[in-house]
Design a protein around this motif. Structure first.
Motif, PDB file in Angstrom:
ATOM      1  N   GLN A 269      -3.725  -5.465   5.716  1.00  0.00           N
ATOM      2  CA  GLN A 269      -4.527  -6.245   5.111  1.00  0.00           C
ATOM      3  C   GLN A 269      -5.782  -6.013   4.916  1.00  0.00           C
ATOM      4  OE1 GLN A 269      -2.881  -8.510   3.614  1.00  0.00           O
ATOM      5  NE2 GLN A 269      -3.826 -10.411   3.304  1.00  0.00           N
ATOM      6  N   MET A 270      -6.509  -5.634   5.898  1.00  0.00           N
ATOM      7  CA  MET A 270      -7.910  -5.081   5.871  1.00  0.00           C
ATOM      8  C   MET A 270      -8.126  -4.182   4.638  1.00  0.00           C
ATOM      9  SD  MET A 270      -9.263  -5.236   9.537  1.00  0.00           S
ATOM     10  CE  MET A 270      -9.184  -6.865  10.622  1.00  0.00           C
ATOM     11  N   VAL A 271      -7.113  -3.479   4.797  1.00  0.00           N
ATOM     12  CA  VAL A 271      -7.329  -1.954   3.677  1.00  0.00           C
ATOM     13  C   VAL A 271      -6.926  -2.705   2.311  1.00  0.00           C
ATOM     14  CG1 VAL A 271      -6.199   0.133   2.990  1.00  0.00           C
ATOM     15  CG2 VAL A 271      -6.459  -0.275   5.319  1.00  0.00           C
TER      16      VAL A 271
ATOM     17  N   VAL B 192      -5.957   5.769   5.426  1.00  0.00           N
ATOM     18  CA  VAL B 192      -6.785   4.783   5.105  1.00  0.00           C
ATOM     19  C   VAL B 192      -8.173   5.396   4.156  1.00  0.00           C
ATOM     20  CG1 VAL B 192      -8.703   3.243   6.157  1.00  0.00           C
ATOM     21  CG2 VAL B 192      -6.479   3.264   7.054  1.00  0.00           C
ATOM     22  N   GLU B 193      -8.276   6.808   4.637  1.00  0.00           N
ATOM     23  CA  GLU B 193      -9.397   7.265   3.657  1.00  0.00           C
ATOM     24  C   GLU B 193      -8.957   7.645   2.310  1.00  0.00           C
ATOM     25  OE1 GLU B 193     -12.610  11.297   4.112  1.00  0.00           O
ATOM     26  OE2 GLU B 193     -10.478  11.226   5.084  1.00  0.00           O
ATOM     27  N   GLU B 194      -7.796   7.949   2.365  1.00  0.00           N
ATOM     28  CA  GLU B 194      -7.136   8.430   1.009  1.00  0.00           C
ATOM     29  C   GLU B 194      -6.979   7.425   0.101  1.00  0.00           C
ATOM     30  OE1 GLU B 194      -4.689  12.459   2.426  1.00  0.00           O
ATOM     31  OE2 GLU B 194      -3.632  10.450   2.532  1.00  0.00           O
ATOM     32  N   VAL B 195      -6.485   6.187   0.593  1.00  0.00           N
ATOM     33  CA  VAL B 195      -6.309   5.087  -0.238  1.00  0.00           C
ATOM     34  C   VAL B 195      -7.585   4.351  -0.681  1.00  0.00           C
ATOM     35  CG1 VAL B 195      -5.485   2.637  -0.003  1.00  0.00           C
ATOM     36  CG2 VAL B 195      -4.067   4.331   0.990  1.00  0.00           C
TER      37      VAL B 195
ATOM     38  N   ARG C 265       1.450   3.614   7.294  1.00  0.00           N
ATOM     39  CA  ARG C 265       2.792   3.160   7.871  1.00  0.00           C
ATOM     40  C   ARG C 265       2.201   2.938   9.406  1.00  0.00           C
ATOM     41  NH1 ARG C 265       7.125   4.938   7.848  1.00  0.00           N
ATOM     42  NH2 ARG C 265       7.164   5.972   6.123  1.00  0.00           N
ATOM     43  N   TYR C 266       1.394   3.403   9.872  1.00  0.00           N
ATOM     44  CA  TYR C 266       0.990   3.212  11.410  1.00  0.00           C
ATOM     45  C   TYR C 266       0.227   2.171  11.886  1.00  0.00           C
ATOM     46  CZ  TYR C 266       3.529   7.713  11.545  1.00  0.00           C
ATOM     47  OH  TYR C 266       4.446   8.717  11.448  1.00  0.00           O
ATOM     48  N   LEU C 267      -0.267   1.412  10.712  1.00  0.00           N
ATOM     49  CA  LEU C 267      -1.446   0.382  10.701  1.00  0.00           C
ATOM     50  C   LEU C 267      -0.653  -0.858  11.179  1.00  0.00           C
ATOM     51  CD1 LEU C 267      -3.962   0.937   7.896  1.00  0.00           C
ATOM     52  CD2 LEU C 267      -3.932   1.658   9.947  1.00  0.00           C
ATOM     53  N   SER C 268      -1.221  -1.873  12.174  1.00  0.00           N
ATOM     54  CA  SER C 268      -0.688  -3.354  12.104  1.00  0.00           C
ATOM     55  C   SER C 268      -0.747  -4.186  10.948  1.00  0.00           C
ATOM     56  CB  SER C 268      -1.482  -3.863  13.358  1.00  0.00           C
ATOM     57  OG  SER C 268      -3.026  -4.221  12.852  1.00  0.00           O
ATOM     58  N   GLY C 269      -0.307  -4.917  10.957  1.00  0.00           N
ATOM     59  CA  GLY C 269      -0.212  -6.089   9.534  1.00  0.00           C
ATOM     60  C   GLY C 269      -1.586  -6.437   9.233  1.00  0.00           C
ATOM     61  N   GLY C 270      -2.301  -6.638  10.290  1.00  0.00           N
ATOM     62  CA  GLY C 270      -3.935  -7.085  10.114  1.00  0.00           C
ATOM     63  C   GLY C 270      -4.637  -6.019   9.503  1.00  0.00           C
TER      64      GLY C 270
ATOM     65  N   LEU D 183       0.780  -1.256   0.094  1.00  0.00           N
ATOM     66  CA  LEU D 183       0.017  -0.082  -0.135  1.00  0.00           C
ATOM     67  C   LEU D 183       0.836   1.229   0.097  1.00  0.00           C
ATOM     68  CD1 LEU D 183      -2.330  -1.290   2.830  1.00  0.00           C
ATOM     69  CD2 LEU D 183      -3.086  -1.185   0.162  1.00  0.00           C
ATOM     70  N   PHE D 184       0.211   2.261   0.033  1.00  0.00           N
ATOM     71  CA  PHE D 184       1.167   3.771   0.218  1.00  0.00           C
ATOM     72  C   PHE D 184       0.971   3.950   1.578  1.00  0.00           C
ATOM     73  CE2 PHE D 184      -1.460   3.566  -3.929  1.00  0.00           C
ATOM     74  CZ  PHE D 184      -0.689   3.866  -4.818  1.00  0.00           C
ATOM     75  N   PRO D 185       2.466   4.050   2.163  1.00  0.00           N
ATOM     76  CA  PRO D 185       2.535   4.366   3.431  1.00  0.00           C
ATOM     77  C   PRO D 185       2.165   5.571   3.847  1.00  0.00           C
ATOM     78  CG  PRO D 185       4.823   4.048   2.291  1.00  0.00           C
ATOM     79  CD  PRO D 185       3.461   3.671   1.320  1.00  0.00           C
TER      80      PRO D 185
END
Length: 261
Positions: free
Chosen positions: A166-168, A118-121, A158-163, A112-114
């Motif tokens: 993955q949801m994003v 989330v909203e922008e992606v 970049r501040y999200l967890s791996g899970g 993803l784009f670090p």
């Protein structure tokens, strides 16, 4: 007779000069959910990347809703290892054509784009839908499928967890309005809690009617979702198991690895 949603005819591919999978024949019907299971490093991800147009197939055909997606004939062998043929050789399959058809691939690894939120992606994701209807409804469904993302809406990736990443990634795939969604190792490396959350989300996606191809090493997760399980070993399909004969973990290990496991 209902036409196949996806059909692979004698598909062969890999990373030149190394062949990874060979002569794969597979038919997926509309509305069917199929899982791939097999040892790591035996070609499952390479197969999905080839179907998605990330890699060129060496030979065989990829047909989606009756339309061929890749060039006919076998790919010519490289005649020199000192020349990068990919710089000028015409692609045998174009990822854009695959996406235009509605065949959407969610890679493993949360690419993803670090620096985006989330909203922008998720705001740019519908561009891949290529005008297919239902984006507005899918946006609303994303909030229900992934309630955790509502809490992280303004967080950078970049501040999200791996899970959470993955949801994003899966949400991005859904906003492309897939006619077939391929998920590559969606539970890889997740904590038990996030694995449960993601498993429930994928189950809910299944119930919306989006056909799925899922590759995963989590046997319980995989067998609870699919109508048919494909055992894949050393680059070939070794067995197909319908839902009514779905094995448990021990039986599956016996099929794949023999009595020692």
């Amino acid at each position: 007779m209902t036409a196949a949603l996806l059909e692979l005819r004698g598909l062969t591919g890999g990373y030149p000069p190394v062949s990874v999978f060979r002569d794969v024949n597979l038919t997926i019907k509309p509305g069917e959910h199929v899982g791939f299971f097999g040892p790591n490093g035996h070609g499952k991800t390479t197969l999905l990347k080839t179907i998605a147009g990330v890699l060129d197939p060496w030979d065989g055909g990829i047909y989606f809703e009756g339309n061929r997606l890749n060039a006919e004939g076998a790919m010519q062998a490289r005649v020199s290892h000192n020349l990068n043929y990919d710089l000028f050789r015409k692609r045998r399959i174009k990822a854009r054509d695959v996406v235009d058809a509605g065949l959407i691939y969610v890679m493993q690894g949360n690419l993803l784009f670090p620096e985006m939120t989330v909203e922008e992606v998720l705001d740019i994701a519908p561009r891949a839908a290529r005008g297919r209807p239902g984006v507005g409804q899918m946006r609303r469904q994303i909030h229900d499928l992934f309630p955790r993302l509502r809490e992280r809406w303004q967080s950078k990736v970049r501040y999200l967890s791996g899970g959470e990443r993955q949801m994003v990634s899966i949400a991005v795939g859904l906003l492309a309005m897939p006619r077939l969604l391929m998920l590559d190792e969606p539970t890889l490396g997740l904590s038990p809690k996030l694995r449960i959350e993601l498993s429930q989300a994928v189950q809910n996606i299944r119930e919306t009617g989006v056909p799925l191809i899922i590759v995963d090493q989590n046997v319980e997760f995989l067998t609870s979702l699919v109508d048919r399980l494909i055992l894949f070993d050393h680059g070939t399909v070794t067995r197909e198991i319908p839902a009514e004969n779905m094995p448990d973990h021990a039986q599956l290990m016996e099929m794949m690895f023999g009595g020692a496991h």
